[in-house]
Design an enzyme around this catalytic site. Structure first.
Site, PDB file in Angstrom:
ATOM      1  N   SER A  20       5.236 -10.530   6.754  1.00 52.77           N
ATOM      2  CA  SER A  20       5.159  -9.080   6.944  1.00 52.77           C
ATOM      3  C   SER A  20       4.111  -8.725   8.003  1.00 52.77           C
ATOM      4  O   SER A  20       4.332  -7.885   8.879  1.00 52.77           O
ATOM      5  CB  SER A  20       4.825  -8.419   5.603  1.00 52.77           C
ATOM      6  N   ARG A  25       0.211  -9.561  -3.349  1.00 52.27           N
ATOM      7  CA  ARG A  25       1.565 -10.030  -3.051  1.00 52.27           C
ATOM      8  C   ARG A  25       1.528 -11.496  -2.650  1.00 52.27           C
ATOM      9  O   ARG A  25       0.491 -11.974  -2.136  1.00 52.27           O
ATOM     10  CB  ARG A  25       2.110  -9.169  -1.896  1.00 52.27           C
ATOM     11  N   THR A  73       0.829  -1.213   0.000  1.00 59.94           N
ATOM     12  CA  THR A  73       0.000   0.000   0.000  1.00 59.94           C
ATOM     13  C   THR A  73       0.864   1.264   0.000  1.00 59.94           C
ATOM     14  O   THR A  73       0.651   2.186  -0.786  1.00 59.94           O
ATOM     15  CB  THR A  73      -0.884   0.030   1.275  1.00 59.94           C
ATOM     16  N   THR A  74       1.845   1.289   0.889  1.00 58.33           N
ATOM     17  CA  THR A  74       2.681   2.483   1.045  1.00 58.33           C
ATOM     18  C   THR A  74       3.418   2.797  -0.263  1.00 58.33           C
ATOM     19  O   THR A  74       3.468   3.949  -0.708  1.00 58.33           O
ATOM     20  CB  THR A  74       3.715   2.227   2.168  1.00 58.33           C
ATOM     21  N   TRP A  75       3.961   1.773  -0.855  1.00 57.99           N
ATOM     22  CA  TRP A  75       4.716   1.933  -2.109  1.00 57.99           C
ATOM     23  C   TRP A  75       3.815   2.469  -3.220  1.00 57.99           C
ATOM     24  O   TRP A  75       4.158   3.424  -3.920  1.00 57.99           O
ATOM     25  CB  TRP A  75       5.282   0.560  -2.499  1.00 57.99           C
ATOM     26  N   HIS A  91      -8.818  -0.689   2.114  1.00 59.82           N
ATOM     27  CA  HIS A  91      -8.599  -2.137   2.240  1.00 59.82           C
ATOM     28  C   HIS A  91      -9.905  -2.897   1.985  1.00 59.82           C
ATOM     29  O   HIS A  91      -9.952  -4.111   2.140  1.00 59.82           O
ATOM     30  CB  HIS A  91      -8.112  -2.483   3.648  1.00 59.82           C
ATOM     31  N   LYS A  97      11.585  -4.572   5.215  1.00 58.40           N
ATOM     32  CA  LYS A  97      12.639  -5.019   4.294  1.00 58.40           C
ATOM     33  C   LYS A  97      12.329  -4.656   2.847  1.00 58.40           C
ATOM     34  O   LYS A  97      13.211  -4.397   2.060  1.00 58.40           O
ATOM     35  CB  LYS A  97      12.792  -6.536   4.382  1.00 58.40           C
ATOM     36  N   GLY A  98      11.052  -4.760   2.499  1.00 63.26           N
ATOM     37  CA  GLY A  98      10.642  -4.437   1.137  1.00 63.26           C
ATOM     38  C   GLY A  98      11.234  -5.367   0.097  1.00 63.26           C
ATOM     39  O   GLY A  98      11.611  -4.935  -0.992  1.00 63.26           O
TER      40      GLY A  98
HETATM   41  P1  A3P Z   1       7.933  -6.182   4.450  1.00 66.00           P
HETATM   42  O1  A3P Z   1       7.354  -6.291   5.826  1.00 66.00           O
HETATM   43  O2  A3P Z   1       8.002  -7.510   3.768  1.00 66.00           O
HETATM   44  O3  A3P Z   1       9.236  -5.485   4.406  1.00 66.00           O
HETATM   45  P2  A3P Z   1       1.784  -2.000   3.341  1.00 66.00           P
HETATM   46  O4  A3P Z   1       2.314  -0.703   2.860  1.00 66.00           O
HETATM   47  O5  A3P Z   1       0.664  -2.540   2.506  1.00 66.00           O
HETATM   48  O6  A3P Z   1       1.488  -1.969   4.797  1.00 66.00           O
HETATM   49  O7  A3P Z   1       2.938  -3.071   3.108  1.00 66.00           O
HETATM   50  C1  A3P Z   1       4.117  -3.025   3.867  1.00 66.00           C
HETATM   51  C2  A3P Z   1       5.159  -3.845   3.154  1.00 66.00           C
HETATM   52  O8  A3P Z   1       5.621  -3.142   1.991  1.00 66.00           O
HETATM   53  C3  A3P Z   1       6.388  -4.065   4.019  1.00 66.00           C
HETATM   54  O9  A3P Z   1       6.932  -5.313   3.577  1.00 66.00           O
HETATM   55  C4  A3P Z   1       7.245  -2.876   3.619  1.00 66.00           C
HETATM   56  O10 A3P Z   1       8.604  -3.012   3.951  1.00 66.00           O
HETATM   57  C5  A3P Z   1       7.011  -2.866   2.109  1.00 66.00           C
HETATM   58  N1  A3P Z   1       7.317  -1.570   1.483  1.00 66.00           N
HETATM   59  C6  A3P Z   1       7.119  -0.335   1.988  1.00 66.00           C
HETATM   60  N2  A3P Z   1       7.547   0.589   1.122  1.00 66.00           N
HETATM   61  C7  A3P Z   1       8.037  -0.060   0.048  1.00 66.00           C
HETATM   62  C8  A3P Z   1       8.637   0.378  -1.180  1.00 66.00           C
HETATM   63  N3  A3P Z   1       8.834   1.659  -1.451  1.00 66.00           N
HETATM   64  N4  A3P Z   1       9.025  -0.583  -2.054  1.00 66.00           N
HETATM   65  C9  A3P Z   1       8.844  -1.888  -1.779  1.00 66.00           C
HETATM   66  N5  A3P Z   1       8.282  -2.356  -0.636  1.00 66.00           N
HETATM   67  C10 A3P Z   1       7.878  -1.449   0.271  1.00 66.00           C
END
Ligand code: A3P
Length: 304
Positions: A141, A133, A51-53, A111, A267-268
């Site tokens: 995660s 994912r 979501t954040t990405w 969501h 970790k991403g």
């Molecule tokens: P991990 O816990 O596997 O590292 P959401 O934003 O939906 O809550 O998802 C969070 C997941 O996306 C986390 O995964 C986070 O590290 C990862 N994430 C956040 N920013 C990211 C980015 N810019 N690129 C890739 N993954 C990212």
């Protein structure tokens, strides 16, 4: 067993597991009162799928002519702060007035599973961008996230317990597979209004996927933009490496409903599940994924 934050307040509502204090009320308000517009862009995800990405990527893509990359809002704002969470805002502000006051095109995140949106909203023409994912990485995660969210007085949740809950569909906005299927089917039925993206594809070929995204949103990159490297700039700005090291995203402030900014970044990576799940867990999760998704996405996720 005490499953702490993961299970606290969760109950099943209209086929999905939602937090009784927040998510159900937010969903009901969206279903009854939210008036969507044809220009709306709605980013939909199951939690922990990126979501954040995608918030960052869509914001940067849509607004690419409004901001300079050197002084971009994403350098000083957490992506959550730039893209309102639909069911959260409608609940906290207790009305739709805040959402109605946003300029068009409105860019919102949710969501809520596609099947729970009223038909009137789907036919009014907003564009949905969904990102999903590999469930094995989603589980890890979520488990790590639950540990961060756990109040200190609660005992830690074991991976085994998190695994059992996840497999049984009991997680925020779960069952995970039903959530994915609701958007997958919609993307086949109405590809002009639902774009289905996959986290692993985004990691492997971000330029290709961001171009797909821009085309879907009706803002394709011009040949000139491509020559000037605008797509590369957007991908770089929104990369995990860049966003996770910005001061704003390292600071202990909560922009979204008690979640502190650093919690959105861990970790991403693709495949961290290999560091955590036992062969038995993998076999069972793969089996559920095969059965529930009837084979779709299984190649991408190396489901055996
Ligand atoms: P991990 O816990 O596997 O590292 P959401 O934003 O939906 O809550 O998802 C969070 C997941 O996306 C986390 O995964 C986070 O590290 C990862 N994430 C956040 N920013 C990211 C980015 N810019 N690129 C890739 N993954 C990212």
């Amino acid at each position: 067993r005490d499953t702490g934050w993961w299970l606290s307040n969760l109950c099943q509502y209209q086929g999905f597991w939602l937090s009784s204090s927040h998510a159900i009320l937010g969903l009901m308000l969206v279903q009854d009162h939210f008036m969507s517009k044809p220009t709306d862009i709605i980013l939909a995800t199951s939690p922990k799928c990126g979501t954040t990405w995608l918030r960052a990527l869509i914001f940067a893509t849509i607004n690419r002519t409004s901001y300079d990359f050197a002084t971009h809002p994403l350098l000083t704002n957490n992506p959550q702060a730039l893209v309102p969470f639909l069911e959260g805002h409608i609940r906290v502000n207790d009305s739709t007035s805040f959402l109605e006051s946003l300029p068009s095109p409105r860019f919102l995140s949710t969501h809520i599973p596609y099947s729970l949106f009223p038909d009137s909203m789907k036919t009014s023409g907003p564009k949905f961008v969904y990102v999903c994912r590999n469930p094995k990485d989603v589980l890890v995660s979520k488990w790590k996230f639950a540990e961060k969210m756990r109040p200190k007085e609660m005992p830690p949740l074991s991976l085994q317990d998190a695994f059992e809950l996840f497999c049984n569909g009991v997680s925020h906005y779960g069952p995970f597979w039903d959530h994915v299927l609701s958007y997958w089917k919609a993307s086949l039925e109405t590809p002009e209004t639902v774009l289905f993206l996959i986290y692993e594809d985004m990691k492997r070929e971000p330029l290709v996927q961001v171009k797909r995204l821009a085309e879907f949103l009706g803002k394709p990159f011009s040949p000139e933009e491509e020559r000037e490297g605008v797509v590369q700039e957007i991908v770089r700005l929104c990369s995990f490496k860049n966003l996770s090291t910005l001061e704003v995203n390292k600071s202990i402030i909560s922009t979204e409903y008690f979640v502190q900014n650093p919690y959105f970044f861990r970790k991403g990576e693709v495949g961290d599940w290999e560091n955590h799940l036992t062969p038995e867990m993998v076999a069972r999760l793969d089996q559920i994924t095969k059965e529930k998704l009837e084979g779709i996405l299984c190649d991408k996720w190396k489901v055996r």
